[in-house]
Design a protein around this motif. Structure first.
Motif, PDB file in Angstrom:
ATOM      1  N   GLN A 176     -31.472 -25.259   6.754  1.00 36.85           N
ATOM      2  CA  GLN A 176     -32.390 -26.186   7.421  1.00 36.85           C
ATOM      3  C   GLN A 176     -31.633 -26.839   8.566  1.00 36.85           C
ATOM      4  O   GLN A 176     -30.645 -27.543   8.339  1.00 36.85           O
TER       5      GLN A 176
ATOM      6  N   VAL B  33     -33.950 -34.852  17.114  1.00 32.20           N
ATOM      7  CA  VAL B  33     -35.274 -35.402  17.426  1.00 32.20           C
ATOM      8  C   VAL B  33     -35.523 -36.561  16.461  1.00 32.20           C
ATOM      9  O   VAL B  33     -34.901 -36.614  15.386  1.00 32.20           O
ATOM     10  N   PRO B  34     -36.415 -37.510  16.813  1.00 31.24           N
ATOM     11  CA  PRO B  34     -36.577 -38.714  16.000  1.00 31.24           C
ATOM     12  C   PRO B  34     -36.844 -38.432  14.517  1.00 31.24           C
ATOM     13  O   PRO B  34     -36.283 -39.099  13.642  1.00 31.24           O
ATOM     14  N   GLU B  35     -37.662 -37.421  14.178  1.00 33.82           N
ATOM     15  CA  GLU B  35     -38.007 -37.162  12.772  1.00 33.82           C
ATOM     16  C   GLU B  35     -36.771 -36.827  11.929  1.00 33.82           C
ATOM     17  O   GLU B  35     -36.764 -37.013  10.713  1.00 33.82           O
ATOM     18  N   TRP B  36     -35.747 -36.270  12.547  1.00 35.15           N
ATOM     19  CA  TRP B  36     -34.563 -35.829  11.801  1.00 35.15           C
ATOM     20  C   TRP B  36     -33.376 -36.767  11.994  1.00 35.15           C
ATOM     21  O   TRP B  36     -32.283 -36.480  11.523  1.00 35.15           O
ATOM     22  N   ARG B  37     -33.615 -37.912  12.685  1.00 37.60           N
ATOM     23  CA  ARG B  37     -32.476 -38.778  13.031  1.00 37.60           C
ATOM     24  C   ARG B  37     -31.702 -39.245  11.789  1.00 37.60           C
ATOM     25  O   ARG B  37     -30.486 -39.204  11.756  1.00 37.60           O
ATOM     26  N   SER B  38     -32.423 -39.651  10.728  1.00 34.15           N
ATOM     27  CA  SER B  38     -31.693 -40.210   9.586  1.00 34.15           C
ATOM     28  C   SER B  38     -30.907 -39.122   8.846  1.00 34.15           C
ATOM     29  O   SER B  38     -29.782 -39.355   8.408  1.00 34.15           O
ATOM     30  N   GLU B  39     -31.471 -37.909   8.740  1.00 32.68           N
ATOM     31  CA  GLU B  39     -30.748 -36.822   8.065  1.00 32.68           C
ATOM     32  C   GLU B  39     -29.521 -36.403   8.888  1.00 32.68           C
ATOM     33  O   GLU B  39     -28.468 -36.077   8.357  1.00 32.68           O
ATOM     34  N   ARG B  40     -29.688 -36.400  10.217  1.00 34.06           N
ATOM     35  CA  ARG B  40     -28.581 -36.036  11.113  1.00 34.06           C
ATOM     36  C   ARG B  40     -27.458 -37.069  10.997  1.00 34.06           C
ATOM     37  O   ARG B  40     -26.280 -36.737  10.954  1.00 34.06           O
TER      38      ARG B  40
END
Ligand SMILES: Cc1cc2nc3c(=O)[nH]c(=O)nc-3n(C[C@H](O)[C@H](O)[C@H](O)COP(=O)(O)OP(=O)(O)OC[C@H]3O[C@@H](n4cnc5c(N)ncnc54)[C@H](O)[C@@H]3O)c2cc1C
Length: 154
Positions: free
Chosen positions: A87, A92-99
């Motif tokens: 994955q 991008v904003p939707e993935w910011r916390s996982e990144r």
């Protein structure tokens, strides 16, 4: 020597205390294996790379396998195999916390970015350095542990 199966949890515990594994991906019938560093958290292996063959192959086919081991001797070792799904963690904003979680986990290791973010010259051409954070979602895991069998000295 005796080989014992490890429980799911013991296998995950091993991943949490190790950091080097071998990542296998495939294009058609052709497998490809590379060593990588990772950080385990909550059913995922987090890691970092630049765009190259493994990233291109995993984008096309996200089914992967990772092996990690600890070998103290030929009869004292642990080996864990993960089947999982690639994955990508795009910027991008939707993935910011996982990144940002990936970054926090990986930076616990000194020079964590170095093996993944390094100038690479292949066939005389320098590859562009495009950073990619990604994770492998653990869907299946097996662990084997070898121990010397008591009273069976060879
Ligand atoms: C201990 C260790 C830890 C590493 N940790 C990471 C990490 O955390 N993240 C990361 O991205 N990379 C890591 N690497 C480097 C990784 O193994 C790959 O070499 C690198 O990521 C490039 O892979 P690629 O598929 O993008 O190859 P490309 O640069 O696209 O490679 C093209 C060709 O080069 C050859 N090649 C690629 N890698 C290797 C290799 N390791 N050995 C021999 N031939 C090779 C293959 O034949 C491949 O077809 C690590 C390497 C080592 C030894």
């Amino acid at each position: 020597m005796l080989i014992q199966e490890m429980t799911w949890q013991a296998s995950l515990d091993f991943l949490a205390r190790t950091q080097l594994g071998r990542l296998a991906c495939a294009q058609g019938a052709q497998p490809y294996v590379v060593p990588i560093y990772f950080s385990y958290n909550n059913d995922h292996l987090y890691t970092f790379s630049t765009v190259g063959q493994k990233i291109e192959w995993m984008r096309a086919n996200p089914l992967v396998c990772v092996e990690a081991d600890e070998v103290l001797s030929s009869e004292l070792w642990i080996s864990v195999i993960v089947f999982g799904r690639f994955q990508e963690l795009p910027d991008v904003p939707e993935w910011r916390s996982e990144r940002s979680l990936a970054h926090d986990l990986l930076q616990r290791k000194a020079m964590w970015w170095e093996p993944g973010y390094v100038r690479t010259i292949l066939h005389g051409t320098e590859r562009p350095l495009v950073p990619v954070f990604y994770r492998i979602h653990v869907t299946e895991i097996t662990g084997h542990r070898a121990i010397p069998e008591p009273g069976n000295a060879v």
